[in-house]
Scaffold this active site. Structure first.
Site, PDB file in Angstrom:
ATOM      1  N   SER A 299       0.923  -1.194  -0.136  1.00 14.71           N
ATOM      2  CA  SER A 299       0.018  -0.026   0.081  1.00 14.71           C
ATOM      3  C   SER A 299       0.905   1.286   0.093  1.00 14.71           C
ATOM      4  O   SER A 299       2.137   1.266   0.444  1.00 14.71           O
ATOM      5  CB  SER A 299      -0.919   0.166   1.287  1.00 14.71           C
ATOM      6  OG  SER A 299      -1.512   1.244   1.333  1.00 14.71           O
TER       7      SER A 299
ATOM      8  N   TYR B  26      -1.778  -1.262  10.064  1.00 15.88           N
ATOM      9  CA  TYR B  26      -1.810  -1.575   8.934  1.00 15.88           C
ATOM     10  C   TYR B  26      -0.607  -0.976   8.033  1.00 15.88           C
ATOM     11  O   TYR B  26      -0.095  -1.714   7.119  1.00 15.88           O
ATOM     12  CB  TYR B  26      -3.178  -0.772   8.280  1.00 15.88           C
ATOM     13  CG  TYR B  26      -3.496  -1.024   6.746  1.00 15.88           C
ATOM     14  CD1 TYR B  26      -4.044  -2.314   6.642  1.00 15.88           C
ATOM     15  CD2 TYR B  26      -3.275  -0.098   5.937  1.00 15.88           C
ATOM     16  CE1 TYR B  26      -4.428  -2.412   4.897  1.00 15.88           C
ATOM     17  CE2 TYR B  26      -3.585  -0.275   4.353  1.00 15.88           C
ATOM     18  CZ  TYR B  26      -4.083  -1.559   4.083  1.00 15.88           C
ATOM     19  OH  TYR B  26      -4.393  -1.783   2.736  1.00 15.88           O
TER      20      TYR B  26
END
Length: 269
Positions: free
Chosen positions: A142, A156
């Site tokens: 990401s 995350y």
């Protein structure tokens, strides 16, 4: 060397980026192994792809939060005589809220799915790729792995940063053996991700130019791993964000992250 009919294993294939990988790789003539928890969705997708592309699609449902799942999945592949040429480590999700707002079992499951499972699958499948002289591994990371970690969704960004560094090392170790490894680092992508985490209303405040479709992300990711890119960020806006953050002093970058966290994340304990 190249493989005429590569076999691709896609984790988290039931929706979003994983399903988009399945559709695009099927269109390229790949045989597929699809895994995720939602069996009904996998079977529906498999039936669609068999009919449309006349390819072999095997459904092997697993919950990668189970520490035994990666080994069991690879054992099943061996038993069925399915050597994996492409591994797409896509399975993932977010845990909203601050670190101490969630119990440890929740975090342990998250770390198993986002860190341990993709690492173990790569470790188990790389030897066969190297022996055959061809392989591709895409670790769906990401843009969050390139910018300061926000408050809320605490693990995350950290997990995605790990996947980026892992992919870089694996790319260097395996390129000479004909295996390309790429960390694909999308930014905001239209998928179920924010619906599952309950942040859709907040995410809808973002301007449209910030978003990419799952199809665009996957198309660029496939091209990137074929080129041999160890890390790839799809979208000019996302690449600009990464460059800007790198140019900012750490203190200022962290301050900006804190401000954005309050707008789009649950930062309350």
């Amino acid at each position: 060397m190249t493989v005429a009919r590569p076999l691709s294993l896609i984790t988290g294939a039931s929706s979003g980026i994983g399903a988009a990988f399945a559709r695009q790789l099927a269109a390229l003539g790949h045989q597929l192994v699809l895994t995720a928890r939602r069996v009904d969705r996998l079977e529906t997708l498999a039936a669609e792809l068999r009919e449309r592309h006349a390819i072999q699609v095997t459904v092997l449902p697993h919950d990668l939060a189970d520490p035994a799942a990666p080994r069991t999945l690879c054992d099943e592949l061996d038993q069925r005589g399915l050597p994996v040429d492409w591994l797409v480590n896509n399975a993932g999700y977010g845990v909203p809220g601050t670190f101490v707002a969630n119990d440890w079992a929740t975090h342990a499951d998250f770390l198993q799915v986002l860190l341990t499972a993709p690492t173990e699958l790569a470790w188990r499948l790389l030897p066969g790729m190297r022996q055959r002289g061809h392989g591709r591994i895409i670790n769906v990371a990401s843009l969050a792995g390139h910018v300061p970690g926000p408050a809320g969704h605490t693990l995350y960004a950290a997990s995605k940063a790990y996947l980026i560094k892992l992919s870089q090392s694996l790319a260097l170790e395996n390129h000479a053996a004909g295996v390309h490894v790429c960390a694909l680092c999308p930014g905001f992508t239209w998928s179920e991700f924010h619906d599952v985490t309950g942040t859709r209303d907040k995410m809808n405040r973002l301007p449209g130019f910030m978003w990419l479709s799952a199809e665009d992300v996957v198309r660029q990711g496939i091209a990137a791993v074929e080129r041999g890119d160890a890390v790839y960020i799809p979208g000019r806006v996302n690449r600009a964000i990464k460059t800007l953050v790198q140019l900012l002093p750490d203190r200022l970058a962290l301050r900006l992250s804190a401000r954005e966290s309050k707008r789009y994340r649950n930062t309350q304990v």
